[in-house]
Design an enzyme around this catalytic site. Structure first.
Site, PDB file in Angstrom:
ATOM      1  N   TYR A 124       0.554  -0.999   0.071  1.00 18.18           N
ATOM      2  CA  TYR A 124      -0.205   0.015  -0.198  1.00 18.18           C
ATOM      3  C   TYR A 124       0.493   0.868  -0.005  1.00 18.18           C
ATOM      4  CZ  TYR A 124      -3.956   2.968   1.337  1.00 18.18           C
ATOM      5  OH  TYR A 124      -4.818   3.766   2.018  1.00 18.18           O
ATOM      6  N   ALA A 138       2.424   2.068  -3.039  1.00 18.72           N
ATOM      7  CA  ALA A 138       1.284   2.009  -4.024  1.00 18.72           C
ATOM      8  C   ALA A 138       1.033   3.800  -4.326  1.00 18.72           C
ATOM      9  CB  ALA A 138       0.131   1.676  -4.249  1.00 18.72           C
ATOM     10  N   LYS A 139       0.746   4.275  -2.770  1.00 21.64           N
ATOM     11  CA  LYS A 139       0.176   5.304  -2.600  1.00 21.64           C
ATOM     12  C   LYS A 139       2.021   6.144  -2.872  1.00 21.64           C
ATOM     13  CE  LYS A 139      -3.484   4.979  -1.041  1.00 21.64           C
ATOM     14  NZ  LYS A 139      -4.673   5.302  -2.365  1.00 21.64           N
TER      15      LYS A 139
HETATM   16  P1  NAI Z   1     -14.213   1.991   0.522  1.00 23.67           P
HETATM   17  O1  NAI Z   1     -13.632   0.661   1.635  1.00 23.67           O
HETATM   18  O2  NAI Z   1     -14.829   2.747   1.238  1.00 23.67           O
HETATM   19  O3  NAI Z   1     -14.072   3.140  -1.025  1.00 23.67           O
HETATM   20  C1  NAI Z   1     -12.746   2.472  -1.449  1.00 23.67           C
HETATM   21  C2  NAI Z   1     -13.897   2.336  -2.859  1.00 23.67           C
HETATM   22  O4  NAI Z   1     -13.043   2.047  -3.827  1.00 23.67           O
HETATM   23  C3  NAI Z   1     -15.279   1.413  -3.355  1.00 23.67           C
HETATM   24  O5  NAI Z   1     -16.192   2.017  -3.953  1.00 23.67           O
HETATM   25  C4  NAI Z   1     -14.677   0.623  -3.899  1.00 23.67           C
HETATM   26  O6  NAI Z   1     -15.890   0.068  -4.612  1.00 23.67           O
HETATM   27  C5  NAI Z   1     -13.713   1.268  -5.325  1.00 23.67           C
HETATM   28  N1  NAI Z   1     -12.614   0.408  -5.923  1.00 23.67           N
HETATM   29  C6  NAI Z   1     -11.604  -0.623  -5.188  1.00 23.67           C
HETATM   30  N2  NAI Z   1     -11.600  -1.165  -6.257  1.00 23.67           N
HETATM   31  C7  NAI Z   1     -12.135  -1.029  -7.430  1.00 23.67           C
HETATM   32  C8  NAI Z   1     -12.179  -1.142  -8.333  1.00 23.67           C
HETATM   33  N3  NAI Z   1     -11.061  -2.520  -9.137  1.00 23.67           N
HETATM   34  N4  NAI Z   1     -12.240  -1.140  -9.426  1.00 23.67           N
HETATM   35  C9  NAI Z   1     -13.147   0.341  -9.265  1.00 23.67           C
HETATM   36  N5  NAI Z   1     -13.493   0.887  -7.999  1.00 23.67           N
HETATM   37  C10 NAI Z   1     -12.575  -0.125  -6.513  1.00 23.67           C
HETATM   38  O7  NAI Z   1     -12.295   3.202   1.295  1.00 23.67           O
HETATM   39  P2  NAI Z   1     -12.422   4.607   1.563  1.00 23.67           P
HETATM   40  O8  NAI Z   1     -11.484   4.578   3.019  1.00 23.67           O
HETATM   41  O9  NAI Z   1     -13.099   5.613   1.264  1.00 23.67           O
HETATM   42  O10 NAI Z   1     -10.902   5.217   0.613  1.00 23.67           O
HETATM   43  C11 NAI Z   1     -10.864   5.475  -0.801  1.00 23.67           C
HETATM   44  C12 NAI Z   1      -9.636   6.619  -0.947  1.00 23.67           C
HETATM   45  O11 NAI Z   1      -8.169   6.601   0.073  1.00 23.67           O
HETATM   46  C13 NAI Z   1      -9.030   5.159  -0.971  1.00 23.67           C
HETATM   47  O12 NAI Z   1      -7.316   4.898  -2.463  1.00 23.67           O
HETATM   48  C14 NAI Z   1      -7.274   4.719  -0.317  1.00 23.67           C
HETATM   49  O13 NAI Z   1      -6.797   4.221  -0.565  1.00 23.67           O
HETATM   50  C15 NAI Z   1      -7.689   6.580  -0.068  1.00 23.67           C
HETATM   51  N6  NAI Z   1      -7.334   5.957   2.002  1.00 23.67           N
HETATM   52  C16 NAI Z   1      -7.664   6.078   2.615  1.00 23.67           C
HETATM   53  C17 NAI Z   1      -7.776   6.093   4.712  1.00 23.67           C
HETATM   54  C18 NAI Z   1      -8.459   5.824   5.530  1.00 23.67           C
HETATM   55  O14 NAI Z   1      -8.043   5.693   6.017  1.00 23.67           O
HETATM   56  N7  NAI Z   1     -10.113   5.705   5.492  1.00 23.67           N
HETATM   57  C19 NAI Z   1      -6.733   6.845   4.549  1.00 23.67           C
HETATM   58  C20 NAI Z   1      -6.061   7.208   3.558  1.00 23.67           C
HETATM   59  C21 NAI Z   1      -6.464   6.879   2.072  1.00 23.67           C
END
Ligand code: NAI
Length: 242
Positions: free
Chosen positions: A154, A157-158
């Site tokens: 992760y 990637a980030k």
């Molecule tokens: P989440 O799991 O609630 O949402 C992830 C979203 O990405 C979902 O809508 C899912 O359908 C979509 N997704 C996953 N694989 C996919 C694919 N192959 N094709 C299309 N859509 C796909 O996670 P969250 O927390 O909302 O994360 C959103 C972004 O923020 C991610 O990139 C995550 O790495 C990043 N992030 C989140 C943090 C956290 O603490 N929740 C911290 C730092 C970054």
């Protein structure tokens, strides 16, 4: 072509992506969301976006599949005629110590969190270059800045997204396209719901975990308001890594 500005948010059906879509809809955008699995979540987000006055559609495609992305972006362009803002938000985790990390878990995270940005951004910037306007926000993480035990895939990637952001900012600035990244800290979403985060607040100067809306405000700032900002990474982490 839509009179309103148009945004595409990948992984926009839930969590941070959903909050970004709502924030942009509140700022007057027509918002296209992308999602891969959960039709119910996507439909409910679209209904909410419509209730704000956004002409929103959910486009179902897997951001790790180049062909599917090209077709999906083509459909977005056919519907709206333009894309002013792209938020590369889709992401997953497959955590584990590196010594025992399978290549499947390595590749899944690199494909979903980094290669997806290549697939989605390339057709979108072709359009933005013609428009001579555009703004891209990549969803990185503080883990991409500082690393984290158990998240080598992760973090790679980030961190990759940060290099991507800075390079594209340099390539595309002369075309009036800005490219920035947000680096969230610990945010309460499905992604973090199974993590043991008790006590984390004590290390956060603002003494709380983040909400998707906290990230969405920063995304909207970079995407819309920050007209002389490009190539930057904005940490939105309650001060965690100061
Ligand atoms: P989440 O799991 O609630 O949402 C992830 C979203 O990405 C979902 O809508 C899912 O359908 C979509 N997704 C996953 N694989 C996919 C694919 N192959 N094709 C299309 N859509 C796909 O996670 P969250 O927390 O909302 O994360 C959103 C972004 O923020 C991610 O990139 C995550 O790495 C990043 N992030 C989140 C943090 C956290 O603490 N929740 C911290 C730092 C970054």
């Amino acid at each position: 072509m839509s009179d309103k500005k148009v945004a595409l948010v990948t992984g926009g059906s839930r969590g941070i992506g959903r909050a970004c879509a709502i924030e942009l809809a509140n700022a007057g955008f027509d918002v296209a969301i992308n999602y891969v699995g959960n039709d119910e979540a996507a439909n409910s987000t679209v209904e909410e976006l419509k209730s704000i006055g956004s002409d929103s559609v959910a486009f179902k495609f897997d951001v790790t599949n180049e062909e599917a992305v090209n077709e999906g972006v083509k459909q977005v362009i056919e519907k709206y005629g333009k894309i002013d803002v792209l938020v590369n938000n889709a992401g997953i985790t497959r955590d584990g110590l590196f010594m025992r990390m399978s290549s499947d878990n390595w590749n899944a995270v690199i494909n979903t969190n980094l290669n997806s940005a290549y697939y989605v951004t390339q057709p979108v910037i072709k359009l933005m270059m013609k428009q001579r306007f555009g703004s891209i926000v990549n969803m990185s993480s503080i883990v991409g800045l500082y690393g984290n035990a158990g998240q080598a895939n992760y973090a790679a990637a980030k961190a990759g997204l940060i290099g991507f952001t800075k390079s594209l900012a340099k390539e595309l600035g002369s075309r009036n396209i800005r490219v920035n990244a947000v680096a969230p800290g610990f945010i309460q979403t499905d992604m973090t719901k199974d993590l043991k985060l008790d006590g984390v607040e004590e290390h956060v100067p603002l003494r709380r975990l983040g909400l998707p809306e906290d990230i969405a405000k920063a995304v909207k700032f970079l995407a819309v308001d920050a007209t002389y900002v490009t190539g930057q990474v904005l940490a939105v982490d309650g001060g965690l890594v100061v």
